[in-house]
Design an enzyme around this catalytic site. Structure first.
Site, PDB file in Angstrom:
ATOM      1  N   GLU A   1     -20.458  23.078  85.429  1.00 17.30           N
ATOM      2  CA  GLU A   1     -20.606  24.329  86.188  1.00 17.30           C
ATOM      3  C   GLU A   1     -21.335  25.356  85.322  1.00 17.30           C
ATOM      4  OE1 GLU A   1     -20.885  25.918  88.763  1.00 17.30           O
ATOM      5  OE2 GLU A   1     -18.997  26.675  89.575  1.00 17.30           O
ATOM      6  N   ASP A   2     -22.059  26.267  85.955  1.00 20.50           N
ATOM      7  CA  ASP A   2     -22.769  27.292  85.178  1.00 20.50           C
ATOM      8  C   ASP A   2     -21.804  28.297  84.561  1.00 20.50           C
ATOM      9  OD1 ASP A   2     -22.107  28.384  87.654  1.00 20.50           O
ATOM     10  OD2 ASP A   2     -24.085  29.222  88.084  1.00 20.50           O
TER      11      ASP A   2
HETATM   12  P1  IMP Z   1     -15.851  31.921  90.579  1.00 21.23           P
HETATM   13  O1  IMP Z   1     -15.538  31.125  91.817  1.00 21.23           O
HETATM   14  O2  IMP Z   1     -15.514  33.384  90.757  1.00 21.23           O
HETATM   15  O3  IMP Z   1     -15.282  31.353  89.318  1.00 21.23           O
HETATM   16  O4  IMP Z   1     -17.391  31.975  90.424  1.00 21.23           O
HETATM   17  C1  IMP Z   1     -18.144  30.916  90.248  1.00 21.23           C
HETATM   18  C2  IMP Z   1     -19.535  31.131  90.788  1.00 21.23           C
HETATM   19  O5  IMP Z   1     -19.876  32.524  90.960  1.00 21.23           O
HETATM   20  C3  IMP Z   1     -20.510  30.598  89.800  1.00 21.23           C
HETATM   21  O6  IMP Z   1     -20.759  29.234  90.010  1.00 21.23           O
HETATM   22  C4  IMP Z   1     -21.720  31.458  90.054  1.00 21.23           C
HETATM   23  O7  IMP Z   1     -22.463  30.901  91.106  1.00 21.23           O
HETATM   24  C5  IMP Z   1     -21.173  32.786  90.511  1.00 21.23           C
HETATM   25  N1  IMP Z   1     -21.132  33.756  89.389  1.00 21.23           N
HETATM   26  C6  IMP Z   1     -20.063  34.279  88.791  1.00 21.23           C
HETATM   27  N2  IMP Z   1     -20.407  35.138  87.813  1.00 21.23           N
HETATM   28  C7  IMP Z   1     -21.761  35.135  87.794  1.00 21.23           C
HETATM   29  C8  IMP Z   1     -22.748  35.819  86.990  1.00 21.23           C
HETATM   30  O8  IMP Z   1     -22.468  36.611  86.071  1.00 21.23           O
HETATM   31  N3  IMP Z   1     -24.036  35.547  87.303  1.00 21.23           N
HETATM   32  C9  IMP Z   1     -24.418  34.684  88.293  1.00 21.23           C
HETATM   33  N4  IMP Z   1     -23.545  34.034  89.043  1.00 21.23           N
HETATM   34  C10 IMP Z   1     -22.226  34.254  88.807  1.00 21.23           C
END
Ligand code: IMP
Length: 179
Positions: free
Chosen positions: A101-102
């Protein structure tokens, strides 16, 4: 339209060095486990550049698959509602899976994905490799076994990460701001 401003957080050279270290850590972990090979699952779209660089640093054999999810919400806010857009089409039973995952932010996406993989695909093991981790924003109990960089609560783009599908092609990871 507001003018975007970028400030380099992690340079191309820093990323390259850390990705090589991660490749060695992951290879070492699985060869100690005596895994013959692993299935690397990239989470589209954000992980595609990281995954391409990472797999070329592995010294163990791997199969590459992709899964795609969308989280409702635009811009820099995630809603926590995840939708599966593309599933894995090969059997994963008896496989050691590494989800790539990124970034782990709130943890909603990986929480959803891990639950889906365990319930629908029943792999032998699942581990997470995230290029970036923003632990201060976590809302779900998610911990990546392999993390590239732990960062503060800043919105970043580049090296595959986007803002409304833009800026993925940038070579560095940069903090995104609008002025
Ligand atoms: P989570 O579900 O909140 O953990 O977020 C995961 C997804 O949100 C990642 O796979 C990204 O696509 C997006 N995301 C979260 N933070 C960032 C950021 O700082 N830049 C770009 N995408 C982000």
């Amino acid at each position: 339209m507001n003018t975007p401003e970028f400030e380099v957080l992690l340079s191309e050279a820093e990323i390259k060095k850390r990705v090589a270290e991660l490749g060695a850590e992951i290879s070492n972990h699985y060869s100690q486990d005596k895994s013959r090979h692993i299935v690397v699952i990239g989470v589209l779209k954000g992980s595609f550049i990281f995954l391409a660089d990472l797999v070329r640093r592995l010294t163990i054999e791997c199969e590459i698959e992709f899964i795609e999810v969308a989280s409702y919400g635009a811009g820099t806010k995630s809603s926590g509602q995840i939708k599966l857009l593309r599933d894995i089409a090969v059997p994963l039973e008896d496989e050691d899976v590494l989800v790539v995952e990124d970034i782990v932010d709130t943890g909603h996406t990986l929480y959803y994905l891990l639950e889906h993989l365990q319930r629908s695909h029943r792999p032998r093991s699942v581990a997470i490799c995230a290029l970036l981790d923003k632990p201060s924003r976590r809302l779900r109990d998610i911990k990546a076994q392999f993390v590239g960089f732990t960062i503060e609560d800043r919105f970043v783009v580049g090296y595959g990460l986007d803002y409304n599908n833009r800026f993925r092609e940038k070579k560095d990871i940069v903090v995104y701001k609008e002025s």
